[in-house]
Design a protein around this motif. Structure first.
Motif, PDB file in Angstrom:
ATOM      1  N   GLN A 170       0.822  -1.205   0.000  1.00 47.29           N
ATOM      2  CA  GLN A 170       0.000   0.000   0.000  1.00 47.29           C
ATOM      3  C   GLN A 170       0.863   1.265   0.000  1.00 47.29           C
ATOM      4  O   GLN A 170       0.465   2.293  -0.532  1.00 47.29           O
ATOM      5  N   ALA A 173       1.885   1.616  -3.590  1.00 45.52           N
ATOM      6  CA  ALA A 173       0.702   1.942  -4.396  1.00 45.52           C
ATOM      7  C   ALA A 173       0.222   3.372  -4.180  1.00 45.52           C
ATOM      8  O   ALA A 173      -0.715   3.810  -4.848  1.00 45.52           O
ATOM      9  N   PRO A 176      -3.480   4.104  -1.056  1.00 42.75           N
ATOM     10  CA  PRO A 176      -4.902   4.204  -1.424  1.00 42.75           C
ATOM     11  C   PRO A 176      -5.806   3.948  -0.229  1.00 42.75           C
ATOM     12  O   PRO A 176      -5.449   3.217   0.694  1.00 42.75           O
ATOM     13  N   GLN A 177      -6.982   4.532  -0.248  1.00 43.29           N
ATOM     14  CA  GLN A 177      -7.900   4.442   0.890  1.00 43.29           C
ATOM     15  C   GLN A 177      -8.645   3.121   0.970  1.00 43.29           C
ATOM     16  O   GLN A 177      -9.059   2.706   2.053  1.00 43.29           O
ATOM     17  N   GLY A 179     -10.282  -0.617  -1.499  1.00 41.66           N
ATOM     18  CA  GLY A 179     -10.211  -1.441  -2.688  1.00 41.66           C
ATOM     19  C   GLY A 179     -11.076  -2.676  -2.559  1.00 41.66           C
ATOM     20  O   GLY A 179     -12.025  -2.719  -1.773  1.00 41.66           O
ATOM     21  N   ILE A 211      -5.703  -8.151  -4.681  1.00 38.31           N
ATOM     22  CA  ILE A 211      -6.260  -6.875  -4.239  1.00 38.31           C
ATOM     23  C   ILE A 211      -6.217  -5.905  -5.416  1.00 38.31           C
ATOM     24  O   ILE A 211      -5.189  -5.790  -6.103  1.00 38.31           O
ATOM     25  N   ARG A 212      -7.313  -5.242  -5.651  1.00 40.84           N
ATOM     26  CA  ARG A 212      -7.352  -4.142  -6.621  1.00 40.84           C
ATOM     27  C   ARG A 212      -7.726  -2.883  -5.848  1.00 40.84           C
ATOM     28  O   ARG A 212      -8.861  -2.742  -5.379  1.00 40.84           O
ATOM     29  N   TYR A 213      -6.741  -2.010  -5.663  1.00 41.07           N
ATOM     30  CA  TYR A 213      -6.994  -0.772  -4.938  1.00 41.07           C
ATOM     31  C   TYR A 213      -7.872   0.163  -5.759  1.00 41.07           C
ATOM     32  O   TYR A 213      -7.987   0.026  -6.987  1.00 41.07           O
ATOM     33  N   ASP A 214      -8.473   1.121  -5.082  1.00 38.34           N
ATOM     34  CA  ASP A 214      -9.363   2.062  -5.757  1.00 38.34           C
ATOM     35  C   ASP A 214      -8.642   2.941  -6.777  1.00 38.34           C
ATOM     36  O   ASP A 214      -9.284   3.538  -7.637  1.00 38.34           O
ATOM     37  N   ASN A 215      -7.313   3.035  -6.659  1.00 35.53           N
ATOM     38  CA  ASN A 215      -6.560   3.782  -7.671  1.00 35.53           C
ATOM     39  C   ASN A 215      -6.112   2.890  -8.826  1.00 35.53           C
ATOM     40  O   ASN A 215      -5.253   3.279  -9.629  1.00 35.53           O
ATOM     41  N   ARG A 326      -4.319   0.383   7.435  1.00 35.16           N
ATOM     42  CA  ARG A 326      -4.616  -0.022   6.061  1.00 35.16           C
ATOM     43  C   ARG A 326      -4.165  -1.456   5.799  1.00 35.16           C
ATOM     44  O   ARG A 326      -4.848  -2.214   5.099  1.00 35.16           O
ATOM     45  N   ALA A 330      -6.708  -4.545   4.778  1.00 31.15           N
ATOM     46  CA  ALA A 330      -6.551  -5.432   3.635  1.00 31.15           C
ATOM     47  C   ALA A 330      -6.472  -6.889   4.079  1.00 31.15           C
ATOM     48  O   ALA A 330      -7.039  -7.786   3.429  1.00 31.15           O
TER      49      ALA A 330
END
Length: 385
Positions: A170, A173, A176-177, A179, A211-215, A326, A330
């Motif tokens: 994270q 990456a 990001p907040q 995902g 995991i696919r982060y929101d970004n 975070r 996750a």
């Protein structure tokens, strides 16, 4: 110490980790350990004598008797949240606590909110993610040195609730907040703890998945290969890559494309030499003239950052409580997905009551597990009295 440091430091937890962490602060010319709290009388008396500071059997008593600038909570994970909150509410200016952060999302929220609402930095853990090399690497990725991130690969078990691998992911990456996670575990997905605790329930074991982060940064985490021939993390970009072979030590590498065109094979890459410490770089663990064992370069760098923040307001690049929240978030999402037949699971999760406990040697007091003799022998190694 005979000097009077500008910043008064109070330690909660005078055990085998707390003493060297406190020593790192006491080595700084602007800091002085002035108070220690521990419920274990043997640990307390030993540490109080070593630092020449008064000892207290509860942190409440310590905080009632001292106006501290820096608070330290170096404890088993179970009481960690209450100690950090007590320090924040007492009026300290900055806090260091050990990893993992805590065992539930509710407590993680409480710790972060109690500190952030008061403008108190919360630094968490002596972890390689805090080191200058890794901070340099985060910035290189953010500056586009390897192009746009294509994927992040993790090869490890993600135990201690993602303290190492997922935390690094994270950070690279871009913090990001939230995902989406699809997870697997090596053990019982309905277990609360990583390993067997008192009730005999099997642990959930290793964590892995997608995991696919929101970004839109994607993370692929594999725990099966890690214990055999490949460990660490890879940040793969359109024009290069950063990787290591150990998520808890030095040894980063930067590969860049030889031209401005996207690489199409290994022959199109070259390594940038001399940018990071080598993999075999080790902190010296010898003793100084006063008999103290060297507390480690990572911890000393953390102390420098925290003091510089107090002095000038300089930002802290070390791993924070928010970073560890975070990572925990996750981790919980991966396990919740495994519990639900590997269903995609959004995070942050709405249910903040979910708990996820580390192995018992992190959750409980190690002396009760190791026995007094073995524990005190390790504690004695911190200083040659």
């Amino acid at each position: 110490m005979t000097r009077e440091g500008k910043y008064k430091v109070g330690l909660i937890g005078a055990g085998r980790a707390g003493v060297p962490r406190a020593r790192a602060f006491d080595m700084h010319p602007l800091c002085e350990v002035v108070a220690i709290a521990d419920t274990d009388r043997a640990n307390l008396e030993l540490a109080a004598g070593r630092f020449g500071a008064p000892g207290y059997e509860t942190w409440d008593e310590m905080l009632e008797n001292h106006e501290l600038d820096i608070g330290m909570a170096v404890l088993p994970v179970r009481p960690n949240a209450d100690a950090v909150v007590a320090l924040a509410q007492s009026g300290v200016k900055t806090i260091f606590c050990e990893k993992p952060l805590t065992g539930s999302l509710t407590d993680a929220d409480r710790m972060v909110e109690e500190t952030s609402s008061r403008g108190i930095p919360l630094v968490c853990g002596v972890v390689v993610s805090s080191s200058p090399d890794y901070q340099k690497a985060y910035q290189l990725v953010a500056d586009g040195e390897i192009g746009s991130i294509v994927r992040i690969n993790i090869y490890e078990n993600n135990q201690q609730m993602g303290t190492h691998g997922l935390n690094l992911a994270q950070r690279f990456a871009g913090r990001p907040q939230g995902g989406l996670a699809i997870g697997w575990v090596s053990g019982d997905p309905f277990a609360e703890a990583e390993d067997e605790h008192e009730d005999g329930t099997p642990g959930y074991g290793a964590l892995g998945g997608y995991i696919r982060y929101d970004n839109e940064v994607e993370v692929f985490s594999n725990y099966r290969v890690a214990n055999r021939f490949w460990r660490g993390i890879e940040i793969v970009g359109t024009h290069g890559a950063i990787f290591n072979w150990n998520n808890s030590g030095p040894g980063l590498h930067l590969l860049k494309g030889k031209t401005d065109e996207p690489p199409t094979g290994w022959e199109d890459f070259s390594e940038v030499e001399g940018l990071f410490l080598p993999r075999d770089a080790q902190n010296e663990r010898n003793y100084d003239d006063d008999g103290w064992r060297y507390p480690g370069r990572v911890m000393l760098d953390i102390v420098d950052e925290m003091v510089e923040n107090l002095e000038s307001g300089a930002p802290i690049g070390a791993t924070t409580g928010e970073d560890m929240r975070r990572a925990l978030e996750a981790s919980v999402a991966l396990r919740e997905s495994a519990r639900n037949g590997h269903a995609p699971t959004r995070f942050p999760l709405e249910d903040r009551s979910i708990s996820m406990l580390p192995q018992k040697t992190r959750w409980f007091y190690k002396k009760t597990i190791m026995g007094d003799e073995a524990y005190m022998a390790q504690l004695a190694e911190q200083k040659r009295d």
